[in-house]
Design a protein around this motif. Structure first.
Motif, mmCIF file in Angstrom:
data_model
loop_
_atom_site.group_PDB
_atom_site.id
_atom_site.type_symbol
_atom_site.label_atom_id
_atom_site.label_comp_id
_atom_site.label_asym_id
_atom_site.label_seq_id
_atom_site.Cartn_x
_atom_site.Cartn_y
_atom_site.Cartn_z
ATOM 1 N N ASN A 105 -5.308 3.841 8.409
ATOM 2 C CA ASN A 105 -5.354 2.554 7.714
ATOM 3 C C ASN A 105 -5.271 1.360 8.661
ATOM 4 O O ASN A 105 -5.736 0.265 8.307
ATOM 5 N N TYR A 149 4.357 5.645 3.240
ATOM 6 C CA TYR A 149 3.590 6.876 3.383
ATOM 7 C C TYR A 149 4.491 8.088 3.186
ATOM 8 O O TYR A 149 5.672 8.050 3.520
ATOM 9 N N GLU A 160 -1.665 7.048 7.416
ATOM 10 C CA GLU A 160 -0.888 6.056 8.165
ATOM 11 C C GLU A 160 -1.653 5.507 9.367
ATOM 12 O O GLU A 160 -1.786 4.285 9.523
ATOM 13 N N VAL A 180 0.856 -1.181 0.000
ATOM 14 C CA VAL A 180 0.000 0.000 0.000
ATOM 15 C C VAL A 180 0.893 1.233 0.000
ATOM 16 O O VAL A 180 1.701 1.434 0.909
ATOM 17 N N ASN A 181 0.736 2.055 -1.025
ATOM 18 C CA ASN A 181 1.505 3.289 -1.159
ATOM 19 C C ASN A 181 0.513 4.447 -1.059
ATOM 20 O O ASN A 181 -0.381 4.576 -1.885
ATOM 21 N N PHE A 196 0.260 -6.745 5.003
ATOM 22 C CA PHE A 196 0.355 -5.405 4.433
ATOM 23 C C PHE A 196 1.776 -4.857 4.583
ATOM 24 O O PHE A 196 2.378 -4.940 5.655
ATOM 25 N N THR A 223 3.660 -1.133 3.799
ATOM 26 C CA THR A 223 3.179 0.227 3.571
ATOM 27 C C THR A 223 4.305 1.218 3.327
ATOM 28 O O THR A 223 5.431 1.044 3.808
#
Length: 343
Positions: free
Chosen positions: A43, A65, A40, A33-34, A61, A63
């Protein structure tokens, strides 16, 4: 040489150990997930609820951010991403142009929008300057913080909300330029992202922070001693999300889950306004009125109705002057006032 090899081996073990700290099993399917910075904290409960579903039971996941534009450019340059979630539509269309996101990414029930908010004015506890709306921001001596439109999506929403305050109430573009020029003149800092701007304000800089409503709510939930005002007229913030063309079925399922009633209720608890009807929001701690957390402003401008959509607004207001194209209005105003984010 043996000591160097041993150090390298230990470093490799350390990297592997850190990689394994996400809690997934060895056969878990990763979803990268970008997203833009303010997602942050929001989510985390959404990830947790997705992992309870059949589609998410074997998912892990990963990530990344940061400022919306920076995140999008990083993916265009090769950063890993299965689900992209940004502040602005233009940060998705950049990836469409690169062939990384399908052209039909908006063909769903929410037109590609996963989260929404409104632009608010964050002030010190008790509102010592008596700020009530946009016109108070250009008074002499008011110190404003807002992110930099060059890197931050939230900054662009903020500045266009100020512009809409003039043109949306019958003013001319010349009057809007004058208003934004005065606002930039009172701006003392332009941090790189919405999250960095919030941190600067809660650390004590400035009198007013231009921000997302959800950022203000999250800051209060986190113990920040601030208040916020929803102006009588403001701009609806709509944050898009999409999957990349090579995304797994799990990633596609997660994208769909993001706009489910359950996920939208999670996002609401972090201060985001639901993008679908029928969401059981409940009380939202940190909101001005937890039982009625998302009041409807007297005038709520939209990017489509007031600015002709991001396809038109991006170049008109934020064009960088490259390839012989003219500078955008806001870009030019930033340069003329010396408020480019480098001060």
């Amino acid at each position: 040489m043996k000591k160097l090899k041993s150090a390298a081996a230990l470093a490799a073990v350390g990297v592997l150990a850190l990689t394994g700290c996400s809690g997934g099993s060895s056969d878990a399917q990763a979803i990268n997930v970008n997203a833009f910075s303010v997602m942050e904290a929001a989510n985390e409960p959404v990830f947790a609820d997705f992992e309870k579903t059949d589609a998410g039971k074997d998912v892990e996941f990963k990530t990344s951010y940061g400022a919306s534009g920076d995140q999008s450019r990083a993916v265009a340059a090769g950063a890993a991403a299965d689900v992209v979630h940004y502040s602005l539509e233009t940060d998705i269309t950049r990836l469409v142009d690169e062939g990384l996101v399908a052209k039909d990414w908006k063909d769903n029930a929410t037109d590609g929008i996963a989260t929404s908010s409104v632009v608010v004015l964050v002030v010190r506890k008790g509102n010592p300057l008596g700020i009530t709306g946009w016109d108070d921001l250009i008074k002499p001596g008011v110190k404003i913080i807002t992110p930099n439109p060059g890197s931050s999506g939230s900054a662009r929403w903020n500045i266009l909300a100020a512009w809409a305050h003039i043109v949306g109430n019958g003013g001319s573009e010349a009057e809007a330029k004058d208003f934004v020029t005065k606002l930039l003149g009172n701006t003392i800092a332009l941090p790189g992202s919405g999250r960095e701007a919030t941190t600067a304000f809660t650390d004590g800089s400035g009198d007013v922070l231009l921000s997302y409503e959800n950022e203000a709510i999250l800051a209060r939930q986190s113990g920040a001693d601030i208040d916020y005002i929803v102006p009588d007229d403001t701009l609806l913030i709509q944050n898009p999300a999409a999957v990349t063309v090579d995304a797994s079925d799990a990633a596609k399922s997660f994208l769909e889950f993001m706009t489910s009633p359950e996920a939208q209720a999670d996002y609401a608890q972090s201060g985001f306004r639901p993008v679908i009807d029928g969401v059981d929001v409940g009380d939202v701690q940190g909101a001005n009125d937890p039982a009625d957390p998302f009041p409807t402003p007297a005038k709520l401008f939209t990017i489509d109705d007031t600015f002709g959509g991001w396809g038109e607004a991006a170049d008109k207001f934020f064009g960088d002057g490259e390839d012989g194209n003219p500078l955008g209005i806001i870009t030019e105003l930033q340069q003329s006032t010396g408020k480019t984010g480098d001060e």
